[in-house]
Scaffold this active site. Sequence first.
Site, PDB file in Angstrom:
ATOM      1  N   GLU B 257      -2.528  -2.608  -3.230  1.00  0.00           N
ATOM      2  CA  GLU B 257      -1.305  -2.439  -4.001  1.00  0.00           C
ATOM      3  C   GLU B 257      -0.833  -1.039  -3.648  1.00  0.00           C
ATOM      4  O   GLU B 257      -1.486  -0.052  -4.000  1.00  0.00           O
ATOM      5  CB  GLU B 257      -1.645  -2.621  -5.479  1.00  0.00           C
ATOM      6  N   CYS B 296       4.056   3.763  -8.782  1.00  0.00           N
ATOM      7  CA  CYS B 296       4.304   2.962  -7.588  1.00  0.00           C
ATOM      8  C   CYS B 296       5.403   1.952  -7.858  1.00  0.00           C
ATOM      9  O   CYS B 296       5.941   1.362  -6.936  1.00  0.00           O
ATOM     10  CB  CYS B 296       3.029   2.284  -7.110  1.00  0.00           C
TER      11      CYS B 296
END
Lengths: 683, 683
Positions: B257, B296
């Site tokens: 990720e 993120c």
Amino acid sequence: MMLSSYAQGHWYTARDEGTPLLHAVTGEEVARISSAGLDVAGMLDYARRVGGPGLRALTFHQRAAMLKALAQSLSGPERKAEFHALSAATGATPADSALDIEGGISTLFVYSSKGRRELPNDTVCLDGPPELLSRKGTFAGQHLYVPLHGVAVLIDAFNFPVWGMLEKLAPALLAGMPVIVKPASQTAYLTELVFRRMVESGLLPDGAAQLICGGVGDLLEHLTGQDAVSFTGSAATAQKLRGHPVVLRNSVRFNAEADSLNCSVLGPDAKPGSDEFDLYVREVVREMTVKAGQKCTAIRRALVPSEYAGAVVEALREALGKVRVGDPAESGVTMGALASLGQRDEVRRAVERLSGAAELLQGTLDPGSFEVEGADPERGAFLPPILLLGGDPDRDEVHTVEAFGPVSTVLPYQSVGHAAALAARGEGSLVGSVFSFDDSFVRQLVLEAAAHHGRLLLVNRESAAESTGHGSPLPHLVHGGPGRAGGGEELGGIRGVLHYMQRTALQGSPTTLTAVTGRWIPGAARLQDPAGVHPFRKHLEDLRIGETLRTGTRTVTLEDIERFAASTGDRFYAHMDNEAAARNPFFDGRVAHGYLIVALAAGLFVDPDEGPVLANYGLENLRFTKPVYPGDTLRVTFTCKEKNPREAEPYGEVRWDTEVSNQDGEVVARYDVLTLVAKRPAP
Amino acid sequence: MMLSSYAQGHWYTARDEGTPLLHAVTGEEVARISSAGLDVAGMLDYARRVGGPGLRALTFHQRAAMLKALAQSLSGPERKAEFHALSAATGATPADSALDIEGGISTLFVYSSKGRRELPNDTVCLDGPPELLSRKGTFAGQHLYVPLHGVAVLIDAFNFPVWGMLEKLAPALLAGMPVIVKPASQTAYLTELVFRRMVESGLLPDGAAQLICGGVGDLLEHLTGQDAVSFTGSAATAQKLRGHPVVLRNSVRFNAEADSLNCSVLGPDAKPGSDEFDLYVREVVREMTVKAGQKCTAIRRALVPSEYAGAVVEALREALGKVRVGDPAESGVTMGALASLGQRDEVRRAVERLSGAAELLQGTLDPGSFEVEGADPERGAFLPPILLLGGDPDRDEVHTVEAFGPVSTVLPYQSVGHAAALAARGEGSLVGSVFSFDDSFVRQLVLEAAAHHGRLLLVNRESAAESTGHGSPLPHLVHGGPGRAGGGEELGGIRGVLHYMQRTALQGSPTTLTAVTGRWIPGAARLQDPAGVHPFRKHLEDLRIGETLRTGTRTVTLEDIERFAASTGDRFYAHMDNEAAARNPFFDGRVAHGYLIVALAAGLFVDPDEGPVLANYGLENLRFTKPVYPGDTLRVTFTCKEKNPREAEPYGEVRWDTEVSNQDGEVVARYDVLTLVAKRPAP
């Protein structure tokens, strides 16, 4: 003959000399192969620009119909005859060829059927139920699958030139993703022929499928995160491709299916003379000889109870002694050639390594010392079946050295734990099998061994006659395995389709989610027909998602319950005995039958007259959420949740959200009613 | 203070000097970190040998209970206070800390709840329905999930030291896989504290969780195909780890990720002054300032209709002008520091690159030229919010250069197609969002953009109040995205658990599959009670899977149908009008109501007396497979299919396979009846 590639809607033939591909039996040249000068970047671009949009405009059912038509066009007797004739050049027996050719075509049929039965007639599909993410219900989640916007690059192994292409192509096209097929060179002539027939059928949308015969050039350099590579072949090549800097950098979806050292376990109950003992011996021999053992799923390790090792070896040797190696065109030949002399030499080298750790019991590496029928043993890629015995089954080599040919090693085990540990020593296998009529042994072994296997075949006297065998992946079941087997997964029905799609979590108001997905979600706006027309009076096209009927009410009386009990015979104490019902942790006294609630609900929502609603064919996810007591008054909220028009029928499925509530507005039952509703009659 | 690692059941502290970790606001040393001398191979071995077997012996429900107890133990006011106090050292505001700490703990709670509701109280779980693979029904398939036999290595990013650990740990432990947690160094002191409290709780089985503070040494060298790596962090590190030779060679399961250039789209309907316009501006500002933009999932690209670009910029500048940067301990400060001076410098460099392609509208890179409240701007890692305008939105840099801080770029778009194309230029994002009250625009954009996103948030005036926001992954929904976002997937409820399990296809006789999985499959042996005791008379423990009741018969008469119609009000033409029914494509004349069939079936299979069966709480997968006409005689075959004892209740769920057939033995209806059945009373 130079094999051609199919690129950007045209056949392309390289002008260089190419590499000769030799007949596995005769050693004569069958074709040449080269992709020199092929514009692979242009092919990717064409697939993305033309193929993808064209496929994505079709629904799953339309793509499924295309797969069925393709399968039919490849199934004609002339087609099959030419495929089988050319397949002989790969060294295959007629039975081997059928596995490849008929097996491949049947994969198309299965995907067509599953696409129509298990996917909606839509361009996207939902994943799982909505997730309620808020207290007031204005914010919810829903997972959605859409096709990736790139290209599926399908890299196949030499051993299944037809099945290998079709088992990858079917799920990718069904997903809505264009493909580029890249067969292994050795047997690419057969892939090219079948591909050519598919193109000639005119059934494939422009850009949906392209073919590379020869090297892929710099294709990998041009892959993006929207592309997918599906690879079958050696572990070494899988590792190289997966480690390509562009694949790593762009998180290119990569699926690998690599050869593994699959095992088959004979149960301790399967004494010599038992059905399972005989079935086991037959299966090991079959897996050694079919395709001359060139199957990534073949049995390389035969795990047998140590007390039966001698008997197993004896029975295997006897059966293997009857195998006749040679040109499959000769009558009586039961095992053909390997795909090439190069393959044969690789197998020889592996057997030499194995024989350092195991005893060579049967077969030979010396080409002069075994009989080859109807062919020159020097020019054809022949080997006899080779059986080894790993007296010390814990040696490393027998679990790590793969001889990709007609080779197996018998390994004696001491206990179920030992058998499971030996199975795991393969470090990940595509398939394992267990031959036993003792289900408690089978359960114990499966629960230990499953983590190391993509598939486990469990055979006994009851299933043997219909078993599809250790070595055959089925389109219904996943194919792939952890670790050495590549860590990938193909097939498995619709699971294999989803590899070519992106799962996206949507969050928003139920009304917005309904608008986006086309499936009504609880909490979304309920639409009223402005003229008050009952939804049962509307044809499929005229029903709107979210269209809602709020019914009148019906009070449930004790008499209703008594009458229902008398007429159906359901006199369960919770409905009939007030004191017993009150002792039940969930009820305060007598409650209405659940089936009475759904029956009364139908009485409320059904419009009785003949019309477009043809049948109630089922019901799903019924939950009784609150007891209904005598005196409670029911009302139904009945909402058109989903429509699924069938392509080839004058009707489609309509799913209705059905919420039954009581006089306090509490939901007492919720379920989906499934109906068939007619389309508008043709004018 | 040197941070410790937790290895093989003991705390380990390195003896070297370690690396200092500095307070993000004051620049003072908070702790030192080193893993010098840590036996990482021993940790892997311990997890496999001790942790795995211990966890696998628990059922999903027992593991779920453990997660809940862990969450409760971390939720006490003392615990939370110390976590929040230490979190301040990371530069977080109290709100930032809550996202990390409370967000992490709530992930444990959600996984506990989902584990109990959506997984069986068993050690393995099934995937999908059985697949019928043979004509006679002696050979079938069933997919099964079992925990991997290795270790889950959880590598977390610096920005969520608590949530990052717990969102990975919860699904892995629920799956039955031991974990090794490796936090990013910068903020590892907070992870270590929370981990320490978990160990102290005594709730974790031995070897179930270990911790590495500092480098991982040669850990990757020892990974196998049974291990899994779950990584969150930079794309560059993801690429390096995924390309590690051992990861590639052993097909180690790898989930990444990575940060992505997420976009948020303002709809063309969302004019200045509209609710959605205001919501959009607020969300962009929030995403820029929460965690000082170090998420993120933050909005890096604000896509706005070109005609509103000026208005959006003006509104954003006004809102950003009110942001107060400084020590979060100071009252009124709304944005804290970045996690470290190193991070600040990286962001500055990225903004310099961006400003070559976009105009810097607000904010500055000059540390002297903006106000920092209550802290030394030279020692703390402070930056002001920085807004850019990409007048040419098609320039590469704005879609590829990520400034991992309080930085966003406004990009004007021309049309929905242009917006979708710009969204895709991010080459794969964790999340995108759309602010619009026009669901048809939303639908169009979603269907184009979904392939490039792991999550899409759709906000309008109806959902805004309860929306969890653009930047917040939820445990219920998948988190991850294609391409630049790492190509991985975490969370998503039980989907995230399955990443730590192996899916294995089982093939065999239905009886064997039933014995292995514990769930009865059609075609498997049906067991008769030797004494003829009715299954409703048996407690949960005494019911055997496969135990079957064959009922007596009941003939359906026209009078039954008439009476049912009269008493329920369901007078649908197919039941009442012989000619109309015969015109229906599925019927030859009047048919019995489906609800009558299930009601009569209950009349046949129910044993009325008070006993262990407490309630029929629902019904699943009902299909009416053949019409029932007046005169047809029904019989029910009722088989105990699955038992699911609840851990903390005196009862459990029992699922019954219910097959209603007619006088010719044809099945007319099939479904699962769901009941609650009492356990044996305590002696």
